[in-house]
Design a protein around this motif. Structure first.
Motif, PDB file in Angstrom:
ATOM      1  N   PHE A 197       0.797  -1.172   0.022  1.00 38.30           N
ATOM      2  CA  PHE A 197       0.011   0.071  -0.028  1.00 38.30           C
ATOM      3  C   PHE A 197       0.945   1.189  -0.102  1.00 38.30           C
ATOM      4  CE2 PHE A 197      -2.770  -3.084   1.764  1.00 38.30           C
ATOM      5  CZ  PHE A 197      -4.151  -3.029   1.056  1.00 38.30           C
ATOM      6  N   VAL A 198       2.025   0.923   0.172  1.00 38.65           N
ATOM      7  CA  VAL A 198       2.989   2.310   0.227  1.00 38.65           C
ATOM      8  C   VAL A 198       4.080   2.074  -0.545  1.00 38.65           C
ATOM      9  CG1 VAL A 198       4.352   3.899   1.555  1.00 38.65           C
ATOM     10  CG2 VAL A 198       2.414   2.816   2.497  1.00 38.65           C
ATOM     11  N   VAL A 199       4.936   1.303  -0.491  1.00 37.75           N
ATOM     12  CA  VAL A 199       6.315   1.183  -1.204  1.00 37.75           C
ATOM     13  C   VAL A 199       5.844   0.806  -2.731  1.00 37.75           C
ATOM     14  CG1 VAL A 199       8.411  -0.203  -1.451  1.00 37.75           C
ATOM     15  CG2 VAL A 199       7.342   0.298   0.923  1.00 37.75           C
ATOM     16  N   LEU A 200       4.978  -0.135  -3.172  1.00 34.19           N
ATOM     17  CA  LEU A 200       5.014  -0.415  -4.534  1.00 34.19           C
ATOM     18  C   LEU A 200       4.280   0.894  -5.266  1.00 34.19           C
ATOM     19  CD1 LEU A 200       3.967  -4.060  -4.733  1.00 34.19           C
ATOM     20  CD2 LEU A 200       5.754  -3.032  -5.472  1.00 34.19           C
ATOM     21  N   PRO A 201       3.295   1.310  -4.859  1.00 29.40           N
ATOM     22  CA  PRO A 201       2.543   2.642  -5.532  1.00 29.40           C
ATOM     23  C   PRO A 201       3.545   3.792  -5.775  1.00 29.40           C
ATOM     24  CG  PRO A 201       1.102   1.990  -3.855  1.00 29.40           C
ATOM     25  CD  PRO A 201       2.395   1.204  -3.507  1.00 29.40           C
ATOM     26  N   ILE A 202       4.367   4.040  -4.567  1.00 33.22           N
ATOM     27  CA  ILE A 202       5.321   5.146  -4.772  1.00 33.22           C
ATOM     28  C   ILE A 202       6.612   4.713  -5.508  1.00 33.22           C
ATOM     29  CG2 ILE A 202       7.025   6.512  -3.583  1.00 33.22           C
ATOM     30  CD1 ILE A 202       5.432   6.367  -1.021  1.00 33.22           C
ATOM     31  N   SER A 203       7.144   3.459  -5.558  1.00 40.58           N
ATOM     32  CA  SER A 203       8.086   2.886  -6.412  1.00 40.58           C
ATOM     33  C   SER A 203       7.559   2.915  -7.828  1.00 40.58           C
ATOM     34  CB  SER A 203       8.245   1.346  -6.234  1.00 40.58           C
ATOM     35  OG  SER A 203       8.874   1.239  -4.854  1.00 40.58           O
ATOM     36  N   CYS A 204       6.315   2.695  -8.363  1.00 39.54           N
ATOM     37  CA  CYS A 204       5.820   2.730  -9.758  1.00 39.54           C
ATOM     38  C   CYS A 204       5.907   3.969 -10.235  1.00 39.54           C
ATOM     39  CB  CYS A 204       4.538   2.063  -9.616  1.00 39.54           C
ATOM     40  SG  CYS A 204       4.123   1.917 -11.294  1.00 39.54           S
ATOM     41  N   THR A 205       5.596   5.045  -9.358  1.00 38.04           N
ATOM     42  CA  THR A 205       5.678   6.504  -9.770  1.00 38.04           C
ATOM     43  C   THR A 205       7.017   6.806 -10.051  1.00 38.04           C
ATOM     44  OG1 THR A 205       3.398   6.962  -8.074  1.00 38.04           O
ATOM     45  CG2 THR A 205       4.826   8.882  -9.043  1.00 38.04           C
ATOM     46  N   MET A 206       7.741   6.554  -9.152  1.00 34.46           N
ATOM     47  CA  MET A 206       9.286   6.753  -9.161  1.00 34.46           C
ATOM     48  C   MET A 206       9.786   6.362 -10.501  1.00 34.46           C
ATOM     49  SD  MET A 206      10.773   6.790  -5.280  1.00 34.46           S
ATOM     50  CE  MET A 206      12.121   7.321  -5.656  1.00 34.46           C
ATOM     51  N   TYR A 207       9.413   5.030 -10.923  1.00 40.75           N
ATOM     52  CA  TYR A 207      10.038   4.303 -12.367  1.00 40.75           C
ATOM     53  C   TYR A 207       9.459   5.266 -13.513  1.00 40.75           C
ATOM     54  CZ  TYR A 207      11.698   0.151  -9.877  1.00 40.75           C
ATOM     55  OH  TYR A 207      12.344  -0.353  -8.760  1.00 40.75           O
ATOM     56  N   PHE A 208       8.259   5.479 -13.272  1.00 42.76           N
ATOM     57  CA  PHE A 208       7.339   6.401 -14.493  1.00 42.76           C
ATOM     58  C   PHE A 208       8.090   7.677 -14.393  1.00 42.76           C
ATOM     59  CE2 PHE A 208       4.323   9.200 -16.037  1.00 42.76           C
ATOM     60  CZ  PHE A 208       4.158   8.629 -17.348  1.00 42.76           C
ATOM     61  N   LEU A 209       8.305   8.443 -13.356  1.00 38.27           N
ATOM     62  CA  LEU A 209       9.131   9.785 -13.764  1.00 38.27           C
ATOM     63  C   LEU A 209      10.482   9.823 -14.159  1.00 38.27           C
ATOM     64  CD1 LEU A 209       7.840  11.429 -10.164  1.00 38.27           C
ATOM     65  CD2 LEU A 209       6.955  11.817 -12.717  1.00 38.27           C
ATOM     66  N   THR A 210      11.294   8.620 -13.659  1.00 38.14           N
ATOM     67  CA  THR A 210      12.650   8.410 -13.986  1.00 38.14           C
ATOM     68  C   THR A 210      12.690   8.153 -15.546  1.00 38.14           C
ATOM     69  OG1 THR A 210      13.121   7.631 -12.001  1.00 38.14           O
ATOM     70  CG2 THR A 210      14.621   6.749 -13.808  1.00 38.14           C
ATOM     71  N   TRP A 211      11.711   7.070 -16.099  1.00 38.26           N
ATOM     72  CA  TRP A 211      11.293   6.900 -17.472  1.00 38.26           C
ATOM     73  C   TRP A 211      11.268   8.251 -18.180  1.00 38.26           C
ATOM     74  CZ3 TRP A 211       7.256   7.388 -20.518  1.00 38.26           C
ATOM     75  CH2 TRP A 211       7.412   6.837 -22.100  1.00 38.26           C
ATOM     76  N   LEU A 212      10.236   9.137 -17.923  1.00 36.93           N
ATOM     77  CA  LEU A 212      10.082  10.325 -18.480  1.00 36.93           C
ATOM     78  C   LEU A 212      11.340  11.111 -18.353  1.00 36.93           C
ATOM     79  CD1 LEU A 212       6.806  11.419 -16.846  1.00 36.93           C
ATOM     80  CD2 LEU A 212       7.019  10.630 -19.410  1.00 36.93           C
ATOM     81  N   GLY A 213      12.241  11.433 -17.240  1.00 37.19           N
ATOM     82  CA  GLY A 213      13.543  12.052 -17.337  1.00 37.19           C
ATOM     83  C   GLY A 213      14.451  11.371 -18.510  1.00 37.19           C
ATOM     84  N   ASP A 214      14.593  10.129 -18.475  1.00 36.06           N
ATOM     85  CA  ASP A 214      15.370   9.378 -19.466  1.00 36.06           C
ATOM     86  C   ASP A 214      14.849   9.513 -20.982  1.00 36.06           C
ATOM     87  OD1 ASP A 214      16.834   8.399 -17.357  1.00 36.06           O
ATOM     88  OD2 ASP A 214      15.597   6.299 -17.544  1.00 36.06           O
ATOM     89  N   VAL A 215      13.686   9.672 -21.205  1.00 31.52           N
ATOM     90  CA  VAL A 215      13.267   9.875 -22.515  1.00 31.52           C
ATOM     91  C   VAL A 215      13.438  11.282 -22.729  1.00 31.52           C
ATOM     92  CG1 VAL A 215      10.971  10.122 -24.167  1.00 31.52           C
ATOM     93  CG2 VAL A 215      11.367   8.412 -22.513  1.00 31.52           C
ATOM     94  N   LYS A 216      13.359  12.285 -22.051  1.00 27.25           N
ATOM     95  CA  LYS A 216      13.514  13.646 -22.163  1.00 27.25           C
ATOM     96  C   LYS A 216      14.956  13.765 -22.753  1.00 27.25           C
ATOM     97  CE  LYS A 216      13.565  18.339 -19.965  1.00 27.25           C
ATOM     98  NZ  LYS A 216      13.169  19.023 -18.868  1.00 27.25           N
ATOM     99  N   SER A 217      16.157  13.144 -21.854  1.00 25.84           N
ATOM    100  CA  SER A 217      17.455  13.245 -22.226  1.00 25.84           C
ATOM    101  C   SER A 217      17.761  12.516 -23.374  1.00 25.84           C
ATOM    102  CB  SER A 217      18.257  12.316 -20.988  1.00 25.84           C
ATOM    103  OG  SER A 217      19.539  12.382 -21.228  1.00 25.84           O
ATOM    104  N   GLU A 218      17.094  11.530 -23.515  1.00 22.75           N
ATOM    105  CA  GLU A 218      17.379  10.819 -25.012  1.00 22.75           C
ATOM    106  C   GLU A 218      16.928  11.697 -26.192  1.00 22.75           C
ATOM    107  OE1 GLU A 218      15.481   6.915 -24.642  1.00 22.75           O
ATOM    108  OE2 GLU A 218      16.519   6.639 -22.934  1.00 22.75           O
ATOM    109  N   ARG A 219      16.153  12.722 -26.086  1.00 22.60           N
ATOM    110  CA  ARG A 219      15.661  13.470 -27.144  1.00 22.60           C
ATOM    111  C   ARG A 219      16.454  14.548 -27.496  1.00 22.60           C
ATOM    112  NH1 ARG A 219       8.947  13.872 -26.394  1.00 22.60           N
ATOM    113  NH2 ARG A 219       8.566  11.767 -27.065  1.00 22.60           N
TER     114      ARG A 219
END
Length: 563
Positions: free
Chosen positions: A30-52
């Motif tokens: 109820f805490v760690v998994l939802p926050i982890s998933c959000t962090m993974y998504f935000l990290t992915w967005l940052g990586d995509v931004k960098s790759e562009r």
């Protein structure tokens, strides 16, 4: 009692921490998994931004960030400010040891912006990356090009900086060595603010060989150039069960990748990837992989396993089916294979979420996996952290290949931890003696797996709760680690520094060689600026006085203590 029987222990009385750990899955779901998933998504967005961004733009930002680091170091007043360390919070580190050195007064340098892939040079077959680039990020870019780092550590979150300054291994390490062995150049900001590029054949060659395993205590890594290799779209993976006692399991593991005629450099006899998992004292599965094209993988009759799908069985359990059904072959997309242990964190996921491997959980919640190790650490507190140090084992033993059977018997007798992960790796002869080094004279009495230029070692990964703990018996985890460390020192083994260590300073430098490291500490001004590697890895809180006294002793002593 036979040599392999574990000693009988009295039952241990449960305390409140046991119940908290037992029901910790509630916080995880109820805490760690939802926050982890959000962090993974935000990290992915940052990586995509960098790759562009263009490589030119990334390099411009890199140069600006390096200037900030240099200026920050120049602001430090040695007489007033503490020793230099990064501004990263202690719980963010993936390693299991406590980052207690940051509790002492320290001077922070922010490296959080160093997370870009700066260049993929297909002509030189080099990837130039910043230290916070992680394995998931680099494979997402390189694998579609049919390129890869020569050694790709399995877990997505592991970063280039951590794998260089610490330790990194993968199933290809029997060919290429540890992660740091695949680096061709380091870009380091030294204590005096100088930016230098260290290679094995320039004026900073000594620094080049000293950086691996130094834990960032020689300077601040801001970029690295790492070897690339050509790869194909799929991994043809063969699962072969081995049945017998621990010595027989060890020999089956050796035979899976190390020809008995010592023809270790023959690609026809040596697979591209190797790993073995030992599930109990009599059962193991050896896996060997070879890169193949998508045309070969998709031929009629071939089984394709798209391991990346969230609902798939956890990889270690999937491999275990070979014990009952016998040897089989399947084809896994290359990137899926690289990160096969990510979702279940090897088998640690079973302890964190006891029902996480169940079909219903994988379908409903599997897409949230894995929990970020950093968040697991951030939510455990001091009592839980100490409990895991005593009642849980996460250790890697790097031992000569010919001693694997003896090491497995030792682990069974002293810890009873299963499954056990086996992954071979080379330790190369180098022009200078580094912190880890092969046994003297190995090339004159070559054993299975050895060559004239490298000795074959094996990582024995011991990750899980010991048998006595699972049975509710008394268990002294600290004493078990001390015995493990003593065994490794006696058998020319090495303990990766991400793990919890009980070594005192004398024994630390019995396990590792201090000569080159201490020479570089003095030569490049690290003494008095960066904490020594022992004090950075030492268990327990480091007081400012303790660290300063240790640093002063090194300044006054002409040579590092040897034993």
């Amino acid at each position: 009692m036979s040599d392999l029987e574990a000693p009988l222990r009295p039952k241990r009385k449960k305390i409140w921490v046991d119940y908290f750990v037992q029901f910790r899955w509630i916080i995880v779901i109820f805490v760690v998994l939802p926050i982890s998933c959000t962090m993974y998504f935000l990290t992915w967005l940052g990586d995509v931004k960098s790759e562009r961004k263009s490589f030119k733009q990334r390099q411009k930002e890199h140069d600006e960030n390096v200037k900030k680091v240099v200026n920050r170091l120049k602001q430090r007043n040695p007489s007033k400010d503490g020793l230099v360390c990064t501004a990263r919070k202690p719980w963010i580190a993936v390693g299991m040891r406590n980052v207690d050195y940051k509790r002492a007064r320290h001077f922070e340098v922010d490296l959080s912006e160093f997370r870009n892939i700066l260049d993929i040079d297909k002509d030189r077959m080099i990837a130039r990356v910043e230290p916070l680039v992680n394995m998931g990020q680099i494979t997402r870019v390189t694998v579609p090009m049919n390129l890869s780092l020569a050694v790709v550590a399995e877990l997505d979150d592991l970063t280039v900086g951590g794998l260089i300054n610490g330790y990194g291994i993968e199933g290809s390490s029997h060919i290429y060595g540890l992660f740091s062995d695949t680096v061709v150049a380091y870009e380091i900001v030294l204590a005096d603010g100088r930016l230098v590029r260290a290679t094995k054949d320039n004026e900073f060659a000594d620094l080049f060989y000293a950086i691996p395993w130094s834990q960032g205590t020689l300077g601040l890594l801001v970029a690295a150039e790492i070897k690339l290799i050509h790869v194909k779209e799929y991994m043809k993976l063969t699962y072969k069960p081995v049945i017998g006692n621990l010595q027989e399991l060890a020999q089956g593991y050796l035979d899976s990748f190390a020809p008995r005629d010592l023809d270790q450099d023959n690609p026809e006899k040596v697979p591209d990837f190797v790993e073995t998992m030992i599930y109990n004292p009599t059962d193991a599965v050896c896996m060997t992989g070879r890169y193949v094209s998508k045309e070969e993988a998709k031929k009629k009759g071939n089984k394709i396993n798209r391991q990346r799908f969230w609902f798939k069985p956890w990889f270690y359990q999937h491999a275990q089916t070979a014990i009952k059904k016998g040897e089989f072959v399947e084809y896994i997309p290359t990137r899926d294979y690289y990160h096969r242990h990510t979702r279940c964190l090897y088998w640690e996921g079973k302890l964190i979420l006891p029902f996480g491997d169940q079909f219903w959980f994988r379908w409903i919640f599997g897409w949230l996996m894995p929990p970020k190790v950093s968040l697991l650490k951030a939510t455990q507190g001091e009592a839980i952290r100490n409990y895991y140090h005593e009642m849980h084992v996460i250790q890697d033993m790097l031992v000569p290949l010919y001693k694997v059977g003896d090491a497995l018997e030792w682990v069974h007798r002293e810890m009873e931890v299963y499954p056990i992960w086996l992954c071979p790796h080379r330790i190369f002869k180098t022009p200078v003696k580094t912190m880890i080094y092969p046994e003297p004279g190995f090339e004159h009495q070559r054993r299975q797996g050895d060559t004239e230029y490298a000795q074959m070692y094996t990582d024995i990964g011991v990750y899980y709760a010991p048998g006595p703990v699972l049975r509710g018996e008394e268990y002294d985890g600290s004493e078990a680690v001390r015995r493990l460390e003593s065994w490794m020192i006696e058998n020319h083994g090495f303990q990766p520094q991400y793990a919890v260590s009980e070594l005192n300073e004398k024994d630390f430098w019995r396990m590792f060689d201090a000569s080159l490291y201490e020479d570089c500490r003095r030569k490049y001004g690290a003494v008095g600026t960066f904490m020594s590697v022992y004090y950075k890895c030492k268990k327990g809180k480091k007081t400012e006085k303790e660290v300063q006294e240790a640093e002063q002793a090194h300044l006054e002593t002409p040579d590092a203590e040897q034993d």
